[in-house]
Design a protein around this motif. Structure first.
Motif, PDB file in Angstrom:
ATOM      1  N   ARG A  13       0.865  -1.118  -0.148  1.00  0.00           N
ATOM      2  CA  ARG A  13      -0.088  -0.051   0.081  1.00  0.00           C
ATOM      3  C   ARG A  13       0.825   1.217  -0.042  1.00  0.00           C
ATOM      4  O   ARG A  13       1.639   1.199   0.663  1.00  0.00           O
ATOM      5  N   ARG A  14       0.374   2.479  -0.836  1.00  0.00           N
ATOM      6  CA  ARG A  14       1.119   3.597  -0.601  1.00  0.00           C
ATOM      7  C   ARG A  14       0.527   4.208   0.430  1.00  0.00           C
ATOM      8  O   ARG A  14      -0.494   3.767   0.937  1.00  0.00           O
ATOM      9  N   LEU A  15       1.397   5.251   1.081  1.00  0.00           N
ATOM     10  CA  LEU A  15       1.038   5.831   2.367  1.00  0.00           C
ATOM     11  C   LEU A  15      -0.466   6.534   2.146  1.00  0.00           C
ATOM     12  O   LEU A  15      -1.297   6.216   3.134  1.00  0.00           O
ATOM     13  N   ASP A  16      -0.717   7.162   0.951  1.00  0.00           N
ATOM     14  CA  ASP A  16      -1.819   7.830   1.078  1.00  0.00           C
ATOM     15  C   ASP A  16      -3.206   6.905   0.516  1.00  0.00           C
ATOM     16  O   ASP A  16      -4.321   7.349   0.527  1.00  0.00           O
ATOM     17  N   GLU A  17      -2.784   5.555   0.670  1.00  0.00           N
ATOM     18  CA  GLU A  17      -3.854   4.613   0.303  1.00  0.00           C
ATOM     19  C   GLU A  17      -4.141   3.872   1.327  1.00  0.00           C
ATOM     20  O   GLU A  17      -4.785   2.588   1.161  1.00  0.00           O
ATOM     21  N   LEU A  18      -3.500   4.048   2.568  1.00  0.00           N
ATOM     22  CA  LEU A  18      -4.224   3.452   3.862  1.00  0.00           C
ATOM     23  C   LEU A  18      -5.718   3.489   3.640  1.00  0.00           C
ATOM     24  O   LEU A  18      -6.143   4.406   3.913  1.00  0.00           O
ATOM     25  N   PRO A  19      -6.359   2.255   3.882  1.00  0.00           N
ATOM     26  CA  PRO A  19      -7.693   2.333   3.870  1.00  0.00           C
ATOM     27  C   PRO A  19      -8.449   2.696   5.470  1.00  0.00           C
ATOM     28  O   PRO A  19      -8.456   1.494   5.998  1.00  0.00           O
ATOM     29  N   PHE A  20      -8.420   3.646   5.768  1.00  0.00           N
ATOM     30  CA  PHE A  20      -8.780   3.800   7.244  1.00  0.00           C
ATOM     31  C   PHE A  20     -10.390   3.625   7.342  1.00  0.00           C
ATOM     32  O   PHE A  20     -11.015   3.826   6.394  1.00  0.00           O
ATOM     33  N   ASP A  21     -10.444   2.921   8.493  1.00  0.00           N
ATOM     34  CA  ASP A  21     -11.942   2.569   9.004  1.00  0.00           C
ATOM     35  C   ASP A  21     -11.905   3.018  10.494  1.00  0.00           C
ATOM     36  O   ASP A  21     -11.231   2.156  11.199  1.00  0.00           O
ATOM     37  N   ASN A  22     -12.182   3.966  10.859  1.00  0.00           N
ATOM     38  CA  ASN A  22     -11.919   4.635  12.028  1.00  0.00           C
ATOM     39  C   ASN A  22     -13.090   4.203  13.182  1.00  0.00           C
ATOM     40  O   ASN A  22     -13.941   5.194  13.470  1.00  0.00           O
ATOM     41  N   ARG A  23     -12.888   2.947  13.740  1.00  0.00           N
ATOM     42  CA  ARG A  23     -14.064   2.475  14.802  1.00  0.00           C
ATOM     43  C   ARG A  23     -14.092   3.614  15.782  1.00  0.00           C
ATOM     44  O   ARG A  23     -15.239   3.786  16.298  1.00  0.00           O
ATOM     45  N   TYR A  24     -13.042   3.807  16.319  1.00  0.00           N
ATOM     46  CA  TYR A  24     -13.016   4.540  17.693  1.00  0.00           C
ATOM     47  C   TYR A  24     -13.597   5.862  17.491  1.00  0.00           C
ATOM     48  O   TYR A  24     -14.466   6.401  18.437  1.00  0.00           O
ATOM     49  N   GLU A  59       4.419   0.093   1.562  1.00  0.00           N
ATOM     50  CA  GLU A  59       5.661  -0.453   0.850  1.00  0.00           C
ATOM     51  C   GLU A  59       6.865   0.100   1.206  1.00  0.00           C
ATOM     52  O   GLU A  59       6.766   1.559   1.616  1.00  0.00           O
ATOM     53  N   PRO A  60       7.718  -0.497   1.290  1.00  0.00           N
ATOM     54  CA  PRO A  60       9.017   0.118   1.628  1.00  0.00           C
ATOM     55  C   PRO A  60       9.506   1.265   1.222  1.00  0.00           C
ATOM     56  O   PRO A  60      10.275   2.007   1.971  1.00  0.00           O
ATOM     57  N   ALA A  61       9.349   1.630  -0.152  1.00  0.00           N
ATOM     58  CA  ALA A  61       9.811   2.877  -0.660  1.00  0.00           C
ATOM     59  C   ALA A  61       9.114   4.125  -0.021  1.00  0.00           C
ATOM     60  O   ALA A  61       9.592   5.196   0.171  1.00  0.00           O
ATOM     61  N   THR A  62       7.793   3.521   0.543  1.00  0.00           N
ATOM     62  CA  THR A  62       7.114   4.858   1.423  1.00  0.00           C
ATOM     63  C   THR A  62       7.914   5.488   2.681  1.00  0.00           C
ATOM     64  O   THR A  62       7.698   6.391   3.084  1.00  0.00           O
ATOM     65  N   LEU A  63       8.627   4.348   3.045  1.00  0.00           N
ATOM     66  CA  LEU A  63       9.140   4.606   4.615  1.00  0.00           C
ATOM     67  C   LEU A  63      10.219   5.867   4.932  1.00  0.00           C
ATOM     68  O   LEU A  63      10.485   6.405   5.443  1.00  0.00           O
ATOM     69  N   ALA A  64      10.954   6.085   3.517  1.00  0.00           N
ATOM     70  CA  ALA A  64      12.135   7.308   3.504  1.00  0.00           C
ATOM     71  C   ALA A  64      11.362   8.448   2.931  1.00  0.00           C
ATOM     72  O   ALA A  64      12.035   9.560   2.844  1.00  0.00           O
TER      73      ALA A  64
END
Ligand code: AMP
Ligand code: MG
Length: 506
Positions: A13-24, A59-64
């Motif tokens: 997943r790319r950073l901006d593609e994290l599929p948020f599902d905000n239960r709290y 994805e690892p490339a996202t981390l830096a």
């Protein structure tokens, strides 16, 4: 991660593609305050955990990337996140402290993971919230690195814990005993709810909110309890079992939490809120790792009873829903000691290489620990050395292999007497050396996060050199391996290590 369950898409997943599902965030507004993190000036990347990132499928490339640093500094909102601070209360050092809450934590939201789980993403140190009281909402680099390293070390040791994705630093000054610099550590957990989250509503005489919170945990984290006849009691029993098992793990691995307040006790039985923690080195059962804990309330050997005390506080909080005090207390009093003792004996037998339980094992474990205490033997090194000792003594080769273990004792005679007793015990179960040694090496870590290692990593990081931090992370996340490049972490600590103390200040 189970490869059969992780689809290719979710694994990168790319950073901006994290599929948020905000239960709290979907809980009613009395449970939290929505607010954005406070920007962190000129943030820079200090550390990332590749295995924590893999849990999110990043994805690892996202981390830096710059977007990564900005996002986990709290300077840029991830699409789909809905930041908030949660309210809770708690007992601190045995005294009711009233309302506390996320004074320096922002929950961004949660995402479903590649392996079918769910993880909330939380920034710690990203500025003030309505629950900050008189504090600054910040965390210093020192404590953020400690939390990061220990979260990942505990996970690698197989101890239930919240995880840490990364540490982002800044030159912004933060005043503690001295002026330090700010950092944000990003933590991951299926839920950050604490015993104190429930105590909060009991103290406010709000059984409706208490009921909402219990239903929330059961629905999301313990769905198997939903259709039990008495779900609240079932949830309490579940927390009791998990907490008992957690603390048994702590005792077996020699971990000291340092601040076992009820607001730091996870409802999921995870190690939560790393502060002035420590790992047992020279064995001292009464060791107090937190310099600010003057009465030794959270001493190593007090942790099991404190776990029980904290669970009684939780049971008290759930009383409005359970109704009968004797039922609530009975769940804790009956289950806790039984599960703790079972788990502890299982883990300690495994450390000693014993495969077939015997009645005398408890006495043997006590005698072993008594010996380690009398001679102040280094706890992890003793058990790791034992992995290399033969089950049969009396030969020249056996004596040679005993040497590294015997050298940990100043009274070698006592060590020999103990070895004779242990060997007799192994003979009784017909233990096979190669198989037993291999088993022992999988449960007795060679690398634990000693305070001096964290301190060395911190000092070098502050001096602008990240290599020590990377090395410590690598060693403590491969605790059971033999890594010749990290010999310095498994032998005598450097002389300067003797003066290190840790306190609540973070
Ligand atoms: P702790 O002892 O770190 O678990 O924190 C106890 C309470 O104090 C929690 O409500 C924290 O959010 C709050 N707290 C600790 N340090 C800070 C800080 N620097 N700024 C704001 N709140 C803090
Ligand atoms: Mg806390």
């Amino acid at each position: 991660m189970n490869p059969s369950q992780s689809g290719p898409r979710s694994a990168c997943r790319r950073l901006d593609e994290l599929p948020f599902d905000n239960r709290y965030a979907r809980l009613p507004p009395h449970f939290h305050t929505r607010l954005a993190p406070e920007p962190l000036p000129a943030p820079y990347l200090v550390a990332t955990s590749a295995s924590a990132a893999a849990l999110l499928g990043l994805e690892p490339a996202t981390l830096a990337s710059e977007a990564f640093v900005e996002s986990f500094a709290g300077n840029r909102l991830l699409p789909g996140s809905e930041p908030l601070a949660a309210v809770y209360s708690g007992h601190q050092f045995g005294v009711w402290a009233g309302q506390l809450g996320d004074g320096r934590a922002h929950l961004l939201g949660g995402v479903h993971t590649a392996d079918g789980g769910y993880l909330e993403i939380q920034l710690k140190g990203a500025g003030k919230t309505p629950y900050s009281r008189f504090a600054d909402g910040r965390a210093v680099l020192r404590s953020s690195i400690r939390e990061f390293l220990c979260s990942e070390a505990m996970a690698a040791l197989g101890v239930p814990t919240t995880r840490a994705l990364c540490v982002i630093g800044s030159d912004a000054p933060v005043v503690r005993e001295t002026v330090e610099t700010a950092a944000v550590v990003t933590r991951l957990a299926p839920s950050f709810l604490r015993f104190g989250s429930f105590q909060h509503w009991a103290a406010r005489a709000r059984p409706d909110a208490l009921r909402e919170l219990v239903a929330f945990v059961i629905d999301h984290d313990r769905p198997e309890l939903r259709d039990t006849p008495r779900p609240v009691e079932a949830l309490l029993a579940d927390v009791v079992r998990r907490t008992a098992a957690l603390i048994a793990h702590w005792q077996a691995v020699g971990f000291m939490h340092g601040v076992m307040n009820t607001d730091n006790m996870s409802i999921l039985g995870l190690t939560l809120d790393y502060g002035p923690f420590g790992f047992m080195e020279a064995y001292d059962p009464g060791h107090v790792c937190n310099h600010s804990d003057h009465e030794g309330r959270y001493a190593f050997d007090a942790q099991p009873q404190i776990g029980h005390w904290n669970l009684l506080a939780l049971a008290g909080a759930l009383l409005p829903l359970i109704g009968a005090p004797d039922v609530a207390q009975g769940i804790v009093d009956e289950l806790y000691p039984a599960v703790f003792t079972d788990t502890y004996l299982r883990l300690m037998r495994a450390k000693l290489g014993l495969a077939c339980p015997e009645d005398e094992d408890e006495a043997f474990i006590d005698a072993t620990l008594g010996l380690l205490a009398r001679q102040r033997v280094d706890y992890p090194r003793f058990f790791r050395a034992l992995c290399h000792v033969r089950g049969t003594g009396g030969t020249v080769a056996a004596a040679q292999e005993d040497a590294p273990l015997r050298d940990l004792f100043f009274d070698r005679g006592e060590a020999d007497a103990w070895l004779a007793r242990w060997r007799a015990r192994l003979r009784r179960e017909g233990s096979d050396d190669a198989e037993r040694q291999a088993r022992q090496r999988e449960v007795n870590p060679k690398y634990v996060l000693r305070n001096w290692m964290a301190e060395a990593a911190i000092r070098r990081t502050v001096a602008g050199d990240g290599t020590e931090l990377a090395a410590v992370l690598d060693a403590v996340t491969h605790p059971y391996d033999e890594l010749p490049e990290y010999t310095r972490y498994s032998t005598e600590p450097p002389d300067w290590a003797a003066g290190i103390t840790v306190s609540c200040s973070s």
